[in-house]
Design a protein around this motif. Structure first.
Motif, mmCIF file in Angstrom:
data_model
loop_
_atom_site.group_PDB
_atom_site.id
_atom_site.type_symbol
_atom_site.label_atom_id
_atom_site.label_comp_id
_atom_site.label_asym_id
_atom_site.label_seq_id
_atom_site.Cartn_x
_atom_site.Cartn_y
_atom_site.Cartn_z
ATOM 1 N N PRO A 8 0.881 -1.136 0.091
ATOM 2 C CA PRO A 8 -0.161 -0.071 -0.117
ATOM 3 C C PRO A 8 0.711 1.319 -0.022
ATOM 4 O O PRO A 8 1.912 1.264 0.482
ATOM 5 N N GLU A 9 0.345 2.260 -0.824
ATOM 6 C CA GLU A 9 1.060 3.561 -0.761
ATOM 7 C C GLU A 9 0.709 4.289 0.449
ATOM 8 O O GLU A 9 -0.397 3.763 1.118
ATOM 9 N N PRO A 10 1.431 5.263 1.206
ATOM 10 C CA PRO A 10 2.399 6.224 0.391
ATOM 11 C C PRO A 10 3.894 5.419 0.109
ATOM 12 O O PRO A 10 4.498 6.076 -0.578
ATOM 13 N N HIS A 11 3.807 4.246 0.534
ATOM 14 C CA HIS A 11 5.300 3.757 0.318
ATOM 15 C C HIS A 11 5.207 2.787 -0.998
ATOM 16 O O HIS A 11 4.033 2.658 -1.453
ATOM 17 N N PHE A 12 6.247 2.276 -1.467
ATOM 18 C CA PHE A 12 6.213 1.600 -2.624
ATOM 19 C C PHE A 12 6.909 0.197 -2.489
ATOM 20 O O PHE A 12 8.006 -0.213 -3.239
ATOM 21 N N VAL A 13 6.760 -0.307 -1.291
ATOM 22 C CA VAL A 13 7.609 -1.614 -0.938
ATOM 23 C C VAL A 13 6.969 -2.795 -1.988
ATOM 24 O O VAL A 13 5.882 -2.841 -2.294
ATOM 25 N N GLU A 14 8.043 -3.495 -2.580
ATOM 26 C CA GLU A 14 7.744 -4.696 -3.450
ATOM 27 C C GLU A 14 7.394 -5.818 -2.721
ATOM 28 O O GLU A 14 8.269 -6.078 -1.705
ATOM 29 N N ILE A 15 6.240 -6.413 -2.497
ATOM 30 C CA ILE A 15 5.826 -7.352 -1.805
ATOM 31 C C ILE A 15 5.713 -8.764 -2.602
ATOM 32 O O ILE A 15 5.421 -9.701 -2.281
ATOM 33 N N GLY A 16 5.949 -8.640 -4.163
ATOM 34 C CA GLY A 16 6.088 -9.856 -5.041
ATOM 35 C C GLY A 16 6.313 -9.246 -6.288
ATOM 36 O O GLY A 16 6.424 -8.240 -6.695
ATOM 37 N N HIS A 17 6.610 -10.404 -7.119
ATOM 38 C CA HIS A 17 7.073 -10.138 -8.530
ATOM 39 C C HIS A 17 6.546 -11.547 -9.099
ATOM 40 O O HIS A 17 6.860 -12.698 -8.611
ATOM 41 N N ILE A 18 6.072 -11.412 -10.311
ATOM 42 C CA ILE A 18 5.728 -12.607 -11.455
ATOM 43 C C ILE A 18 6.309 -12.396 -12.659
ATOM 44 O O ILE A 18 6.119 -11.451 -13.341
ATOM 45 N N VAL A 19 6.829 -13.478 -13.047
ATOM 46 C CA VAL A 19 7.386 -13.465 -14.558
ATOM 47 C C VAL A 19 6.611 -14.775 -15.090
ATOM 48 O O VAL A 19 6.602 -15.912 -14.578
ATOM 49 N N ASP A 20 6.274 -14.565 -16.322
ATOM 50 C CA ASP A 20 6.354 -13.064 -17.120
ATOM 51 C C ASP A 20 4.863 -12.581 -16.625
ATOM 52 O O ASP A 20 4.009 -13.170 -16.367
ATOM 53 N N ALA A 21 4.851 -11.227 -16.991
ATOM 54 C CA ALA A 21 3.746 -10.191 -16.598
ATOM 55 C C ALA A 21 2.593 -10.706 -17.586
ATOM 56 O O ALA A 21 1.315 -10.076 -17.162
ATOM 57 N N GLY A 22 2.499 -11.367 -18.599
ATOM 58 C CA GLY A 22 1.323 -11.707 -19.177
ATOM 59 C C GLY A 22 0.800 -10.563 -19.780
ATOM 60 O O GLY A 22 -0.509 -10.287 -19.939
ATOM 61 N N LEU A 23 1.487 -9.517 -20.600
ATOM 62 C CA LEU A 23 1.115 -8.523 -21.195
ATOM 63 C C LEU A 23 0.275 -8.732 -22.639
ATOM 64 O O LEU A 23 0.899 -9.669 -23.066
ATOM 65 N N GLY A 24 -0.429 -8.013 -23.037
ATOM 66 C CA GLY A 24 -0.916 -8.200 -24.317
ATOM 67 C C GLY A 24 -0.009 -7.966 -25.455
ATOM 68 O O GLY A 24 0.945 -7.279 -25.145
ATOM 69 N N PRO A 25 -0.048 -8.614 -26.696
ATOM 70 C CA PRO A 25 0.970 -8.313 -27.543
ATOM 71 C C PRO A 25 1.360 -6.760 -27.949
ATOM 72 O O PRO A 25 2.336 -6.580 -27.962
ATOM 73 N N GLU A 26 0.412 -6.038 -28.174
ATOM 74 C CA GLU A 26 0.707 -4.824 -28.380
ATOM 75 C C GLU A 26 1.445 -4.207 -27.245
ATOM 76 O O GLU A 26 2.554 -3.267 -27.509
ATOM 77 N N THR A 27 1.032 -4.273 -26.007
ATOM 78 C CA THR A 27 1.690 -3.528 -24.964
ATOM 79 C C THR A 27 3.006 -4.230 -24.540
ATOM 80 O O THR A 27 3.968 -3.320 -24.394
ATOM 81 N N ARG A 28 3.302 -5.516 -24.963
ATOM 82 C CA ARG A 28 4.602 -6.091 -24.727
ATOM 83 C C ARG A 28 5.501 -5.622 -25.914
ATOM 84 O O ARG A 28 6.700 -5.216 -25.508
ATOM 85 N N ALA A 29 5.003 -5.271 -27.141
ATOM 86 C CA ALA A 29 5.955 -4.744 -28.163
ATOM 87 C C ALA A 29 6.130 -3.346 -27.704
ATOM 88 O O ALA A 29 7.414 -2.936 -27.941
ATOM 89 N N GLU A 30 5.367 -2.552 -27.273
ATOM 90 C CA GLU A 30 5.631 -1.057 -26.863
ATOM 91 C C GLU A 30 6.820 -1.104 -25.744
ATOM 92 O O GLU A 30 7.403 -0.333 -25.610
ATOM 93 N N VAL A 31 6.517 -1.905 -24.711
ATOM 94 C CA VAL A 31 7.444 -2.030 -23.655
ATOM 95 C C VAL A 31 8.875 -2.531 -24.037
ATOM 96 O O VAL A 31 9.684 -1.731 -23.635
#
Length: 427
Positions: free
Chosen positions: A236-259
């Motif tokens: 939760p903000e106001p902090h930006f603590v990373e509580i997890g990561h997932i690989v791969d993010a599963g982005l849509g093709p267009e979003t992935r290409a732009e990233v």
């Protein structure tokens, strides 16, 4: 030791994975670190004790001191690569590699990477979108200056040290009073992180909304390759603590290409022509906005998740690239698995129950590859304001996202059941 060696500077976080990676590639390992052996991370300390790595205590904040040590070492064995084992070692590794005539990013690029303000200026000049921001020198930040900063940036805003890592002192502020509070905190309570003073200079920048991702990849033989996009899960903000990561993010093709397009532009704009990179961005309605870029491995066990999902070894790729060796691109055939890490935290002050029981219960969750708790029974826990408040983690792997999410939910339940709120304890 083998005839050729890799000099790893300040292995910390994912940087400790460079030690077995170098050994697996047939290199010897020498560790340069400002800390004594007993102060090193466990994996590095054990490698030194086993004789598979040698330790040199040297001021890793001084490029000259490390270069002199490396030059003496080079008279005894061939140094194949100088590798930064942590964010703060990047400038020193760059300077030493240049002195030895080894592959590495240019010192100018290394310095850009260690100053978030200069980094974003360099990105913006090349057309890479970043949040607008204003630097603040804490000792000179009076009421008039901060009011001017507030007018330029607006609220909400994000305040962060220009040279920090691990979400240290990164906070969203809602108004002028909270901005002043953050500046006073940095002025009155400066941080020392691995021998580096954090917070003397701040960056106040506009708040950017949208999901956050990181991009893991490498540059070899002039080619920028994206290996994975990581979904970053924040507390939760106001902090930006990373509580997890997932690989791969599963982005849509267009979003992935732009990233991937933005990533390549950012990496090239900063002069990262060799080695690995870890880029963080927010996905806004109008496209990716780059938060920061590092010429290092992602922390928080992200390389382990990439290996579990794609079978690609980022630490080995980093060493091969910096040793001038070819790096085989990841095999894109087949369907990758999904891997995630959950870091344990609490929403309110609490007391930890039996840590061993918690590890046993989480280890029994389907797909769990490992779990640990780094607090003892009865330890006081507080809501996380940075990575230091997390008290354990679990790594899980599944065939699909739905199965992984179910396993992560089960882990969260076990963590919740293993702690008692302070109010409950008092009653």
């Amino acid at each position: 030791m083998p005839d050729r060696t890799v000099l790893i500077l300040e292995p910390e976080s994912s940087g400790v994975d460079l030690i077995p990676a170098a050994l697996a590639l047939g290199f010897g390992v020498h560790i340069g670190d400002r800390r004594a052996v007993q102060e090193l991370p466990t994996a590095a300390r054990e490698a030194v004790a086993a004789g598979t790595a040698a330790h040199h205590q040297v001021d890793t904040r001084s490029a000259g001191a490390v270069a002199d040590m490396a030059a003496a070492l080079a008279r005894r064995t061939e140094i194949a690569a100088v590798v930064p084992g942590f964010e703060y070692a990047i400038p020193t590794a760059s300077a030493v590699a240049q002195r030895l005539g080894l592959p590495g990013i240019a010192p100018r690029s290394a310095e850009l990477l260690r100053d978030k303000r200069r980094m974003k200026q360099a990105l913006a000049v090349q057309g890479v979108r970043v949040a607008s921001g204003v630097p603040v020198a804490v000792e000179r930040a009076d009421d008039s200056l901060l009011k001017d900063v507030a007018r330029k940036v607006g609220f909400p805003a994000v305040v962060k040290p220009v040279n920090g890592s691990g979400s240290l002192r990164v906070r969203r502020v809602e108004d002028f009073g909270e901005l002043c509070d953050q500046v006073e905190l940095s002025r009155n309570d400066p941080l020392d992180d691995l021998g580096l003073s954090i917070g003397g200079r701040l960056l106040v920048e506009s708040y950017v909304t949208g999901p956050e991702v990181s991009v893991e990849g490498y540059v070899a033989e002039g080619t920028v390759r994206v290996v994975a996009v990581t979904e970053k899960q924040l507390g939760p903000e106001p902090h930006f603590v990373e509580i997890g990561h997932i690989v791969d993010a599963g982005l849509g093709p267009e979003t992935r290409a732009e990233v991937e397009r933005v990533t390549r532009a950012a990496v090239q704009a900063l002069g990262l022509h060799v080695g690995v990179f870890h880029l963080e961005a927010r996905l806004t309605a109008s496209g990716p906005v780059v938060i920061e870029v590092g010429a290092r491995l992602g922390g928080d066990r992200i390389p382990e998740l990439v290996a579990a999902s794609y079978g690609f070894d980022l630490p080995r790729a980093m060493i091969r690239a910096l040793a001038g060796l070819p790096v085989a691109p990841p095999d894109v055939g087949g369907r990758p698995r999904v891997a995630g890490v959950r870091f344990f935290s609490v929403p309110r002050p609490a007391v930890l129950g039996d840590p061993d029981r918690l590890v046993r219960r989480i280890s029994a969750v389907t797909g769990c590859r490992g779990a640990s708790v780094d607090r003892t029974a009865g330890a006081a826990l507080r809501p996380a304001t940075d990575f230091r408040d997390r008290f354990g983690h679990a790594v899980l792997v599944a065939d699909d996202r739905r199965t992984l999410d179910a396993a992560l939910t089960e882990v969260d339940t076990h963590v919740e059941q293993s702690v008692r709120s302070v109010a409950a304890c008092a009653s």
